[in-house]
Design a protein around this motif. Structure first.
Motif, PDB file in Angstrom:
ATOM      1  N   THR A 150      -5.266  -7.157 -12.585  1.00 47.41           N
ATOM      2  CA  THR A 150      -5.681  -6.051 -11.536  1.00 47.41           C
ATOM      3  C   THR A 150      -6.465  -5.300 -12.012  1.00 47.41           C
ATOM      4  OG1 THR A 150      -4.072  -4.707 -11.053  1.00 47.41           O
ATOM      5  CG2 THR A 150      -3.812  -4.587 -12.495  1.00 47.41           C
ATOM      6  N   ASP A 165       2.725   1.987  -7.603  1.00 46.59           N
ATOM      7  CA  ASP A 165       3.160   0.895  -6.563  1.00 46.59           C
ATOM      8  C   ASP A 165       2.553  -0.058  -6.910  1.00 46.59           C
ATOM      9  OD1 ASP A 165       4.066   2.910  -4.934  1.00 46.59           O
ATOM     10  OD2 ASP A 165       2.878   2.896  -3.355  1.00 46.59           O
ATOM     11  N   LYS A 166       1.719  -0.820  -7.900  1.00 44.43           N
ATOM     12  CA  LYS A 166       1.041  -1.841  -8.107  1.00 44.43           C
ATOM     13  C   LYS A 166       2.014  -2.458  -8.941  1.00 44.43           C
ATOM     14  CE  LYS A 166      -2.182  -1.737 -10.374  1.00 44.43           C
ATOM     15  NZ  LYS A 166      -3.771  -0.859 -11.072  1.00 44.43           N
ATOM     16  N   PHE A 226       5.330  -4.166  -7.117  1.00 40.27           N
ATOM     17  CA  PHE A 226       4.610  -5.261  -6.907  1.00 40.27           C
ATOM     18  C   PHE A 226       4.384  -6.333  -8.000  1.00 40.27           C
ATOM     19  CE2 PHE A 226       1.816  -8.726  -4.889  1.00 40.27           C
ATOM     20  CZ  PHE A 226       1.479  -8.422  -4.141  1.00 40.27           C
ATOM     21  N   GLU A 274      -5.587  -8.559  -6.810  1.00 37.43           N
ATOM     22  CA  GLU A 274      -6.233  -8.298  -5.739  1.00 37.43           C
ATOM     23  C   GLU A 274      -8.162  -7.759  -6.521  1.00 37.43           C
ATOM     24  OE1 GLU A 274      -5.852  -4.269  -8.246  1.00 37.43           O
ATOM     25  OE2 GLU A 274      -4.507  -6.498  -7.664  1.00 37.43           O
ATOM     26  N   ASP A 289      -2.079  -4.180   0.709  1.00 36.87           N
ATOM     27  CA  ASP A 289      -2.075  -3.116   0.251  1.00 36.87           C
ATOM     28  C   ASP A 289      -0.635  -3.390  -0.137  1.00 36.87           C
ATOM     29  OD1 ASP A 289       0.699  -2.872   1.979  1.00 36.87           O
ATOM     30  OD2 ASP A 289      -0.818  -1.548   3.243  1.00 36.87           O
ATOM     31  N   TRP A 290       0.032  -2.304  -1.219  1.00 34.41           N
ATOM     32  CA  TRP A 290       0.924  -2.900  -2.381  1.00 34.41           C
ATOM     33  C   TRP A 290       2.807  -2.864  -1.553  1.00 34.41           C
ATOM     34  CZ3 TRP A 290      -1.054  -5.095  -5.875  1.00 34.41           C
ATOM     35  CH2 TRP A 290      -2.433  -4.371  -6.463  1.00 34.41           C
ATOM     36  N   ILE A 313      -4.867  -8.709  -1.430  1.00 34.54           N
ATOM     37  CA  ILE A 313      -3.764  -8.707  -2.383  1.00 34.54           C
ATOM     38  C   ILE A 313      -3.461 -10.042  -2.756  1.00 34.54           C
ATOM     39  CG2 ILE A 313      -1.924  -8.048  -3.608  1.00 34.54           C
ATOM     40  CD1 ILE A 313      -2.448  -5.211  -2.044  1.00 34.54           C
TER      41      ILE A 313
END
Length: 248
Positions: free
Chosen positions: A108, A27-28, A31, A141, A228-229, A242
């Motif tokens: 990150t 998911d990161k 993003f 983040e 969140d992502w 984030i």
């Protein structure tokens, strides 16, 4: 993520097993890929480690540069990136110098927390601001102290992973928070079955108001903050902050 203080480098001596333990945050990647595509230019990742995020973005067509202080992590990143148009450089994010100006710069893996002093944070943000194009994107983040359990904890189980030799490695650890310095000290224990290893790491926690003032003071306009992502709006109880900023 690779931290910049030499006392923090214990976690990053074994890049192959590092990837096996931490490489599942898809998911990161999505993003940061979406942000990079919106920036329409070359992207720099600071504290890139083994390229866990840099390489997927490069494979997706983004022109990438990754910088990290750990020679071992950079060497493995270069090996993994063979054949890709990505540049990996060994360097300190506080003092990094390049003639290039990037459309986006990001950190990150909560790498922002590696910068343990006011001066470290200032040097990082000065580096980012200098190397961004006008109105370029800065994203990162960090754990939110308001949404994190900062209590001292004895050894507890944290999880497990399968290492490069097929061993199931059990991971546990302790934590101790220095409220005066806003620094969490984690000790990680890994039980490999035939040996037990210990490493230490320190991370600084910055509250949301202080973070916002810090970014503003260094020439950034905060456009979005997420929990969140999935881009859930940040709230004071969120475990993560984030931040997506622009060079003002």
């Amino acid at each position: 993520m690779v931290l910049i203080e030499h006392s923090n480098l214990e976690e990053f001596q074994d890049p192959v097993n590092y990837d096996l333990e931490f490489a599942d945050e898809m998911d990161k990647y999505q993003f940061y890929l979406e942000l990079a595509r919106s920036s329409s230019g070359e992207v720099l990742e600071l504290a890139c480690g083994t390229g866990l995020t840099t390489i997927p973005l490069s494979k997706a067509g983004i022109t990438m540069t990754g910088v990290d202080i750990s020679s071992a992590m950079i060497a493995y990143a270069r090996l993994k990136a063979k054949g890709l148009t990505v540049t990996f450089m060994e360097g300190d994010a506080r003092t990094f110098e390049s003639d290039k100006r990037f459309s986006m710069i990001y950190l990150t893996g909560n790498a922002f927390q590696a910068f343990l002093s006011d001066q470290d944070q200032s040097d990082l943000l000065t580096t980012v601001h200098k190397h961004l194009q006008p109105h370029g994107i800065f994203a990162f983040e960090t754990r939110n102290p308001e949404g994190t359990d900062l209590s001292d904890q004895e050894e507890t189980e944290w999880g497990s992973f399968i290492d490069k030799d097929g061993n199931n490695v059990k991971v546990s650890g302790t934590q101790c928070y220095d409220a005066g310095q806003h620094i969490m000290h984690w000790v990680t224990m890994r039980d490999w079955g035939y040996k037990r290893t210990t490493s230490r790491i320190a991370c600084r926690f910055t509250d949301p108001n202080t973070l916002h003032a810090l970014l503003t003071r260094h020439g950034f306009c905060v456009e979005h903050q997420y929990a969140d992502w999935d881009k859930t709006p940040f709230s004071l109880s969120s475990s993560s902050i984030i931040s997506v900023c622009r060079k003002c």
